[in-house]
Design an enzyme around this catalytic site. Structure first.
Site, PDB file in Angstrom:
ATOM      1  N   GLU A   1     -14.398  38.101  43.432  1.00  0.00           N
ATOM      2  CA  GLU A   1     -15.531  37.819  42.245  1.00  0.00           C
ATOM      3  C   GLU A   1     -16.625  38.556  42.918  1.00  0.00           C
ATOM      4  O   GLU A   1     -16.926  38.212  44.025  1.00  0.00           O
ATOM      5  CB  GLU A   1     -15.521  36.549  42.091  1.00  0.00           C
ATOM      6  CG  GLU A   1     -14.732  35.840  41.349  1.00  0.00           C
ATOM      7  CD  GLU A   1     -14.543  34.175  41.336  1.00  0.00           C
ATOM      8  OE1 GLU A   1     -15.561  33.578  41.917  1.00  0.00           O
ATOM      9  OE2 GLU A   1     -13.406  33.633  41.283  1.00  0.00           O
TER      10      GLU A   1
ATOM     11  N   GLU B   1      -9.723  31.991  40.658  1.00  0.00           N
ATOM     12  CA  GLU B   1      -9.067  31.894  42.236  1.00  0.00           C
ATOM     13  C   GLU B   1      -7.768  31.941  42.191  1.00  0.00           C
ATOM     14  O   GLU B   1      -7.089  32.602  43.182  1.00  0.00           O
ATOM     15  CB  GLU B   1      -9.710  30.797  42.977  1.00  0.00           C
ATOM     16  CG  GLU B   1     -11.257  30.936  43.248  1.00  0.00           C
ATOM     17  CD  GLU B   1     -12.224  30.484  41.927  1.00  0.00           C
ATOM     18  OE1 GLU B   1     -11.692  29.946  40.875  1.00  0.00           O
ATOM     19  OE2 GLU B   1     -13.432  30.770  42.051  1.00  0.00           O
TER      20      GLU B   1
ATOM     21  N   PHE C   1     -16.772  31.116  47.633  1.00  0.00           N
ATOM     22  CA  PHE C   1     -17.060  29.910  48.451  1.00  0.00           C
ATOM     23  C   PHE C   1     -15.870  28.836  48.599  1.00  0.00           C
ATOM     24  O   PHE C   1     -15.116  28.853  47.683  1.00  0.00           O
ATOM     25  CB  PHE C   1     -18.044  29.125  47.606  1.00  0.00           C
ATOM     26  CG  PHE C   1     -19.558  29.290  47.686  1.00  0.00           C
ATOM     27  CD1 PHE C   1     -20.391  29.315  48.665  1.00  0.00           C
ATOM     28  CD2 PHE C   1     -20.056  30.544  46.700  1.00  0.00           C
ATOM     29  CE1 PHE C   1     -21.756  29.791  48.620  1.00  0.00           C
ATOM     30  CE2 PHE C   1     -21.249  31.031  46.398  1.00  0.00           C
ATOM     31  CZ  PHE C   1     -22.093  30.632  47.476  1.00  0.00           C
ATOM     32  N   ALA C   2     -15.695  28.401  49.872  1.00  0.00           N
ATOM     33  CA  ALA C   2     -14.598  27.527  50.399  1.00  0.00           C
ATOM     34  C   ALA C   2     -14.480  26.515  49.143  1.00  0.00           C
ATOM     35  O   ALA C   2     -13.544  25.917  48.942  1.00  0.00           O
ATOM     36  CB  ALA C   2     -14.732  26.978  51.455  1.00  0.00           C
ATOM     37  N   ASP C   3     -15.743  26.042  48.574  1.00  0.00           N
ATOM     38  CA  ASP C   3     -15.642  24.969  47.723  1.00  0.00           C
ATOM     39  C   ASP C   3     -14.915  25.218  46.312  1.00  0.00           C
ATOM     40  O   ASP C   3     -14.407  24.659  45.693  1.00  0.00           O
ATOM     41  CB  ASP C   3     -17.011  24.807  47.042  1.00  0.00           C
ATOM     42  CG  ASP C   3     -17.936  24.599  48.346  1.00  0.00           C
ATOM     43  OD1 ASP C   3     -18.601  23.445  48.736  1.00  0.00           O
ATOM     44  OD2 ASP C   3     -18.263  25.609  49.289  1.00  0.00           O
TER      45      ASP C   3
ATOM     46  N   ILE D   1     -12.121  27.043  46.332  1.00  0.00           N
ATOM     47  CA  ILE D   1     -10.807  27.700  46.765  1.00  0.00           C
ATOM     48  C   ILE D   1      -9.559  26.799  46.077  1.00  0.00           C
ATOM     49  O   ILE D   1      -8.595  27.205  45.836  1.00  0.00           O
ATOM     50  CB  ILE D   1     -10.493  27.741  48.210  1.00  0.00           C
ATOM     51  CG1 ILE D   1      -9.384  28.752  48.597  1.00  0.00           C
ATOM     52  CG2 ILE D   1     -10.139  26.306  48.938  1.00  0.00           C
ATOM     53  CD1 ILE D   1      -9.343  29.101  50.100  1.00  0.00           C
TER      54      ILE D   1
ATOM     55  N   PRO E   1      -8.511  25.796  43.101  1.00  0.00           N
ATOM     56  CA  PRO E   1      -7.674  26.481  41.966  1.00  0.00           C
ATOM     57  C   PRO E   1      -6.680  27.237  42.541  1.00  0.00           C
ATOM     58  O   PRO E   1      -5.566  27.644  42.034  1.00  0.00           O
ATOM     59  CB  PRO E   1      -8.794  27.216  41.003  1.00  0.00           C
ATOM     60  CG  PRO E   1      -9.871  26.507  41.413  1.00  0.00           C
ATOM     61  CD  PRO E   1      -9.990  26.316  42.775  1.00  0.00           C
TER      62      PRO E   1
ATOM     63  N   HIS F   1     -21.477  23.930  47.344  1.00  0.00           N
ATOM     64  CA  HIS F   1     -21.423  25.380  48.319  1.00  0.00           C
ATOM     65  C   HIS F   1     -21.569  25.018  49.809  1.00  0.00           C
ATOM     66  O   HIS F   1     -22.045  25.807  50.487  1.00  0.00           O
ATOM     67  CB  HIS F   1     -22.622  26.022  47.785  1.00  0.00           C
ATOM     68  CG  HIS F   1     -22.668  26.436  46.468  1.00  0.00           C
ATOM     69  ND1 HIS F   1     -22.750  25.719  45.270  1.00  0.00           N
ATOM     70  CD2 HIS F   1     -22.370  27.593  45.937  1.00  0.00           C
ATOM     71  CE1 HIS F   1     -22.723  26.244  44.100  1.00  0.00           C
ATOM     72  NE2 HIS F   1     -22.461  27.483  44.481  1.00  0.00           N
TER      73      HIS F   1
END
Lengths: 347, 420
Positions: free
Chosen positions: A39, A70, A93-95, A97, A99, A139
């Protein structure tokens, strides 16, 4: 310090964003099968600028924007990897990930095994992680332990520009899927864990001096960030720098081990150090319960039980979502780490 | 909107769809957007050029593309006009698939394999697809397209050893039965998470385009798993990047015990979903070998010439249980499989060949017998490599291999812990 640098490399001062960008650029230049998508990574160059200039230099087909999906980003990367390409995808953002979690755990991690090597997924999933930037619940997360639990993937977390580039090139060249978490608080400079001290940048820092060309760092090797005799501190990512500040503040002769890769893990380096010091402190920003610290404690007690002089201690984020207003109460910062060091050093 | 009769009460305003044909009911298919089967109206749906604007396929997505009439004639613009040898080969491949399924079902019941899934009634979809594609076009199957492998000449003994998880299994017993993998036959490794392969197929197709090959990927999912996010990822990405992919929805009416309406909701057809993504979309008679062949050929040409992906709904019927662990009499009308108005794919192609004067009952029976004998012979060979319940003959050390390319230290230690 450099692990596998070609002779006399040309060095350049870089922050972690530039180092990551340079790793991508080096691999894209070397290997036409490396492509980058995610993205906002294309024309714009990524919300953290890690892919800036890559589309312009290498073409629209080499570095492009993906739908906000994702699961689709990782799913298509798995298909490309099976074909023989080496996609490097960014999860913003790892937040976000989660999906893609099914695609990572059930597909990327399993493909080689279930097909007995017939198909593989040589993909790299880059994602900024961790707090310290007022990111709140959505985030700031550090979900690394969710991935170290999965057989078939590797989980890598650099703590400085030099490592970031060498480890990322290694990840791209690795024939297994690698989850590559980038501590976003370290993008621009090391962080002591004290939000009130002035922000530092990587300028002039030894670990910000990065070879311009190609080099790799092995995952299997932890880095001794500071050698010491009285206490072993196991940490990675942002907490390496918090550990350094806390050791300075307490004046303890501690050995700080930057794990760099959680899976595979350099157990030998850990055992060697704890056997020497007899004390072990584990730091991570992620929530405590079932965090990676639990795994480290299990390994240390099993392999170093008779060398231990004190119970192993961990300082971590609390078992709450990452709060926005109370970020510094949540973050295992300089003060909490210093208190823990002093306590573990009491006779 | 049809309000269905059901034996279960619903005292709320929440709409919970129910099929017409629960146990005890007389089969009724009036809710399925079924074409007028008596007149030949559905055989006159136009066949546009493959590079047609996607939105012009609307009537093909809501109607039903057919070639074979129920009495065995080939009709309409979609007739691929295959020669008799090709048709006989298609018939043979379908009958081989059926014979293998029959044998594997028996050996599962004998306790020699843990699990199996038949494709009875759906053989045309896999077989005609494999025959219409190039052998190098990567297929991303779900778990009921074993016909793809058999049509592409995958060694039957290898397939059976995979089901038996024995020492002849190329996958060394790592995957459950039917999760085959063969890069050599361009057959992608089957996982068992539903729908996940759809975005892999699109990634593969994007890679084909990126590398400038003329390759096409061809993915299959059941209608039930179109509700998964992965299905929508696949449609989105193939639309965005104009990926040379074929996205097949095998609508066999049942997802284990859930009728198609649980995934479809109020959708007109499953194919219709493709139109919303700007993808060419076809709904075809999946029990019609010629229709499947023609549709896959059309979609492959569209993909190969830069037109992007096509969504194809294969309208068919799962005549058996979901797997050997399933008992369909618990949730659907007993007579439903035989009452399916679009008939059986083997019978229909046979009738067509007979009508052409290229086949007869005698040859059909002889072929059936020949295939059963061959399948049994190969099965005996496969069984000589062991069965799951006797001795697999698989070296336990292999458990730790192929997790990664190189075995990491912690796995080496765990292998030692197991004592091997």
């Amino acid at each position: 310090m450099p692990d596998q640098v070609s002779q006399k490399p040309k060095m350049k001062q870089m922050n972690m964003i530039q180092a990551i960008n340079s790793a991508l650029d080096v691999k894209m230049s070397q290997d036409p099968d490396v492509l980058v998508f995610g993205e906002d990574v294309g024309y714009f160059g990524g919300v953290f600028r890690c892919t800036a200039g890559l589309q312009e230099k290498h073409g629209l087909h080499r570095c492009f924007d993906a739908p906000i999906s994702e699961g689709g980003i990782v799913g298509t990367a798995v298909g490309m990897g099976a074909f023989g390409l080496r996609p490097v995808v960014e999860i913003q953002f790892a937040d976000y990930i989660y999906p893609a979690f099914d695609q990572i755990c059930s597909e990327a991690a399993r493909l080689r095994y279930r097909s007995n090597g017939d198909f593989t997924a040589p993909i790299t999933i880059r994602s900024p992680m961790g707090g310290g930037i007022h990111g709140g619940t959505s985030h700031s997360q550090s979900p690394e332990a969710l991935f170290t639990h999965i057989a078939g993937i590797k989980t890598v977390i650099p703590s400085n520009p030099y490592d970031a580039k060498g480890l990322l090139i290694k990840a791209i060249e690795d024939n297994d899927p690698v989850v590559f978490f980038e501590p976003k608080r370290l993008y621009n400079g090391p962080f002591s864990g004290d939000p009130h001290s002035p922000a530092k940048n990587w300028g002039g820092h030894e670990l910000g001096l990065v070879p311009e060309g190609h080099y790799t760092i092995d995952f299997e090797k932890a880095r001794i960030h500071r050698a010491g005799n009285d206490l072993t501190i196991l940490c990675y990512g942002t907490m390496v720098w918090v550990a350094e500040a806390a050791v300075e503040a307490t004046g303890v002769d501690a050995e700080i081990i930057d794990l760099r890769s959680l899976s595979p893990l350099d157990l030998d380096a850990i055992v060697k150090s704890v056997t020497k010091t007899g004390r072990c402190l584990i730091l991570h920003e992620a929530t405590r319960t079932s965090g990676f610290g639990a795994e480290l404690i299990a390994e240390v007690q099993q392999h170093c039980f008779y060398a231990l002089e004190k119970p192993i201690v961990r300082v971590t984020g609390w078992d709450t979502p990452y709060p926005h207003a109370l970020e510094w109460e949540y973050f295992p910062g300089l003060e909490r780490c210093s208190v823990a060091i002093n306590r573990i050093m009491e006779d | 909107m049809v309000a269905h009769k059901t034996s279960r009460k619903n005292i709320s305003n929440l709409h919970v769809p129910e099929p017409l044909n629960r146990p005890g009911a007389t089969p009724d298919f009036s809710d399925l957007h079924m074409p007028d089967l008596v007149s030949d109206k559905t055989h006159t749906l136009p066949r546009p050029i493959p590079l047609v604007d996607a939105f012009e396929t609307e009537q093909l997505a809501s109607g039903l593309v057919r070639v074979l009439t129920l009495d065995g004639r080939a009709k309409g613009p979609w007739d691929p006009k295959l020669d008799a040898d090709t048709l006989r080969l298609g018939l043979r491949n379908m009958m081989l698939t059926r014979s293998v399924d029959k044998r594997m079902f028996i050996i599962q019941r004998q306790g020699k394999a843990s699990f199996y899934m038949k494709s009875l009634g759906e053989e045309a979809i896999a077989v005609a697809s494999a025959m219409a594609l190039k052998d190098t076009d990567m297929v991303f199957p779900s778990y009921r397209q074993q016909g793809l492998l058999l049509t592409r000449g995958y060694p039957l003994r290898d397939l059976m050893c995979q089901v038996l998880s024995n020492s002849g299994d190329k996958l060394e017993g790592k995957a459950i039965p039917i999760c085959y993998s063969s890069r050599e036959k361009a057959f992608y490794s089957i996982g068992a998470s539903l729908g996940t392969q759809m975005s892999h197929a699109v990634g593969w197709a994007m890679a084909c385009a990126y590398k400038g090959t003329d390759g096409v990927s061809c993915a299959f999912t059941g209608e039930g798993a179109t509700a998964e996010g992965d299905f929508h990822y696949a449609l989105t990405f193939s639309s965005t990047y104009r990926a040379p992919a074929i996205i097949n929805i095998v609508n066999n009416q049942w997802a284990i015990s859930s009728f198609q309406g649980i995934a479809a909701g109020e959708s007109k057809t499953f194919a219709y979903r493709g139109l919303g993504f700007g993808l060419a979309s076809l709904r075809i008679d999946g029990n019609d070998f010629l229709a499947v062949y023609a549709a896959i050929k059309w979609a492959a040409e569209r993909a190969r010439t830069g037109g992007g992906a096509t969504v194809i709904e294969h309208f068919t019927y799962r005549k058996e249980g979901h797997s050997t662990s399933d008992d369909p009499s618990k949730y659907r009308a007993k007579d439903e499989p035989n009452a399916w108005p679009l008939g059986d794919p083997v019978d229909r192609l046979k009738r067509h060949l007979v009508l052409m004067g290229e086949w007869d009952d005698e040859r059909h029976e002889a072929l059936e017998k020949e295939l059963d004998t061959y399948v049994l012979k190969i099965y005996k060979e496969a069984e000589s490599f062991g069965t799951l319940t006797t001795q697999t003959g698989i070296n336990p050390a292999t458990m730790f291999e192929k997790v990664y390319e190189d075995m990491p230290e912690h796995l080496r230690r765990q292998r030692q812990e197991l004592g091997i």
